[in-house]
Design an enzyme around this catalytic site. Structure first.
Site, PDB file in Angstrom:
ATOM      1  N   PRO A  21       5.001   5.552   4.403  1.00 46.54           N
ATOM      2  CA  PRO A  21       4.088   4.993   5.282  1.00 46.54           C
ATOM      3  C   PRO A  21       2.586   5.643   5.073  1.00 46.54           C
ATOM      4  O   PRO A  21       2.396   6.718   4.071  1.00 46.54           O
ATOM      5  CB  PRO A  21       4.543   5.980   6.312  1.00 46.54           C
ATOM      6  CG  PRO A  21       5.140   7.145   5.636  1.00 46.54           C
ATOM      7  CD  PRO A  21       5.789   6.610   4.347  1.00 46.54           C
ATOM      8  N   MET A  22       1.511   4.592   5.118  1.00 49.60           N
ATOM      9  CA  MET A  22       0.379   5.123   4.943  1.00 49.60           C
ATOM     10  C   MET A  22      -0.717   4.819   6.084  1.00 49.60           C
ATOM     11  O   MET A  22      -0.617   3.458   6.313  1.00 49.60           O
ATOM     12  CB  MET A  22      -0.187   4.476   3.627  1.00 49.60           C
ATOM     13  CG  MET A  22       0.708   4.925   2.288  1.00 49.60           C
ATOM     14  SD  MET A  22      -0.118   3.920   0.674  1.00 49.60           S
ATOM     15  CE  MET A  22       1.149   2.452   0.939  1.00 49.60           C
ATOM     16  N   CYS A 105       0.934  14.908   6.400  1.00 49.66           N
ATOM     17  CA  CYS A 105      -0.196  14.314   6.493  1.00 49.66           C
ATOM     18  C   CYS A 105      -1.358  15.559   5.925  1.00 49.66           C
ATOM     19  O   CYS A 105      -1.394  16.492   6.727  1.00 49.66           O
ATOM     20  CB  CYS A 105      -0.383  13.839   7.592  1.00 49.66           C
ATOM     21  SG  CYS A 105      -2.325  13.035   7.743  1.00 49.66           S
ATOM     22  N   GLY A 206       5.316  10.819  -4.966  1.00 47.29           N
ATOM     23  CA  GLY A 206       3.897  11.364  -5.752  1.00 47.29           C
ATOM     24  C   GLY A 206       3.827  10.893  -7.139  1.00 47.29           C
ATOM     25  O   GLY A 206       4.781  10.976  -7.960  1.00 47.29           O
ATOM     26  N   ASP A 207       3.008  10.010  -7.408  1.00 45.38           N
ATOM     27  CA  ASP A 207       2.380   9.632  -8.772  1.00 45.38           C
ATOM     28  C   ASP A 207       3.330   8.401  -9.291  1.00 45.38           C
ATOM     29  O   ASP A 207       3.557   8.624 -10.491  1.00 45.38           O
ATOM     30  CB  ASP A 207       2.365  10.661  -9.721  1.00 45.38           C
ATOM     31  CG  ASP A 207       1.068  11.726  -9.511  1.00 45.38           C
ATOM     32  OD1 ASP A 207       0.245  11.182  -8.463  1.00 45.38           O
ATOM     33  OD2 ASP A 207       0.953  12.713 -10.102  1.00 45.38           O
TER      34      ASP A 207
END
Length: 326
Positions: A21-22, A105, A206-207
């Protein structure tokens, strides 16, 4: 070996590569594009304010306009009041296959209210929130956390244990602290420690931008799945590339300029259908910049697109640019 079905509570996902989710990104049109070309095992809405839902805020309720979106879908909510989080859960559960709680967040406007990653400074409250949300629904509940608040407060393992006991069915761990935001390298070691400490599925985040990144995370941490967000901005097909490359060991060719143009045009149509031309064209500006970012001599066309206000102008400009690089 790496790609497999993933069961979260009573929901079985076709694969274990998930779309993160962004905020401001994973709206309905983006999820549709990612589902069509990326085939993630799960997509998730932008985070939705529990207080906005509780107080019937019309703007907040727009996030629930799923328009019969195909399952599975997770709806992510955020907040720091357990009772309000429970009430919000009751509102969204009829739309969702999975309820996800945002506890990661880093945005100032979120943490200033005690929400998002600020919760990592209050482990007791984390447990209370998860318990209340779990109690409020029959749908599986998942939680997204970070490594900790800062280097003096690395709490992911302790938080994960509390979240598991409170009844969550899976945890996603972003291997950075709130203080880091998205800087520096992701800490695979903390993700590994969480995986070793609990029994419910752990999803690493992440990444991850390539199949090599995903392979490294799977092998080092032993996670059950991987969640990808920023790594596929402007490349919604990359999730499927990662899945296929991990399955076969063969590198997938990148999309041709012509294929990329057609995907962008389809994305524009989705956005305008959902939000109208005025809003849709403006919402697409950032996506178009991401699509064009790695393409040759694209800086000027990106600047032009950011000034355009009609669908026809945008498409004409893009067609002219792509014809020049084909």
């Amino acid at each position: 070996m790496y790609i497999k079905k993933l069961k979260i509570g009573n929901v079985e996902l076709d694969n274990n590569i998930l779309l993160a989710p962004m905020a401001g990104v994973t709206d309905l049109s983006y999820r549709k594009i990612c589902k069509k070309y990326g085939n993630p095992g799960l997509v998730c809405t932008e985070m939705i304010s529990s207080k906005g839902l509780f107080y019937n805020d019309k703007k907040t309720e727009q996030f629930l306009a799923l328009n019969e979106e195909k399952s599975p879908i997770a709806i992510q909510i955020f907040g720091s009041d357990p009772i309000i989080m429970g009430q919000a859960t009751k509102i969204v559960e009829k739309y969702a296959d999975i309820i996800d709680i945002n506890m990661g967040c880093p945005a100032p406007k979120v943490v200033k209210n005690g929400d998002g990653s600020k919760l990592l400074l209050n482990l007791v409250l984390i447990g209370q929130i998860v318990e209340e949300v779990v109690k409020s629904t029959n749908k599986p509940v998942t939680v997204k956390i970070r490594k900790g608040w800062n280097d003096e407060n690395i709490v992911a393992v302790e938080a994960a244990k509390i979240i598991e006991v409170a009844g969550a069915k899976a945890i996603t761990v972003h291997g950075r602290t709130r203080e880091q935001y998205y800087s520096g390298q992701v800490d695979l070691e903390i993700i590994k420690k969480v995986k070793e400490a609990i029994h419910i599925p752990v999803i690493g985040n992440g990444d991850v931008k390539t199949s090599e990144d995903a392979k490294k995370m799977f092998e080092y941490t032993g996670v059950d799945g991987i969640m990808i967000g920023r790594g596929v901005l402007g490349r919604p097909w990359e999730i499927n590339n990662i899945i296929q490359e991990l399955k076969t060991g063969k590198i997938i060719s990148d999309k041709t300029p012509k294929e990329k143009l057609e995907i962008i045009k389809e994305h524009i149509e989705f956005e305008i259908k959902e939000k109208g031309e005025y809003v849709g064209v403006r919402e697409m500006r950032k996506h178009i910049c991401w699509y064009l970012k790695t393409l040759p001599n694209s800086s000027q066309v990106r600047q032009v697109v950011n000034q355009l206000e009609s669908k026809n102008e945008v498409i004409h400009t893009l067609e002219k640019y792509f014809n020049g690089i084909a």
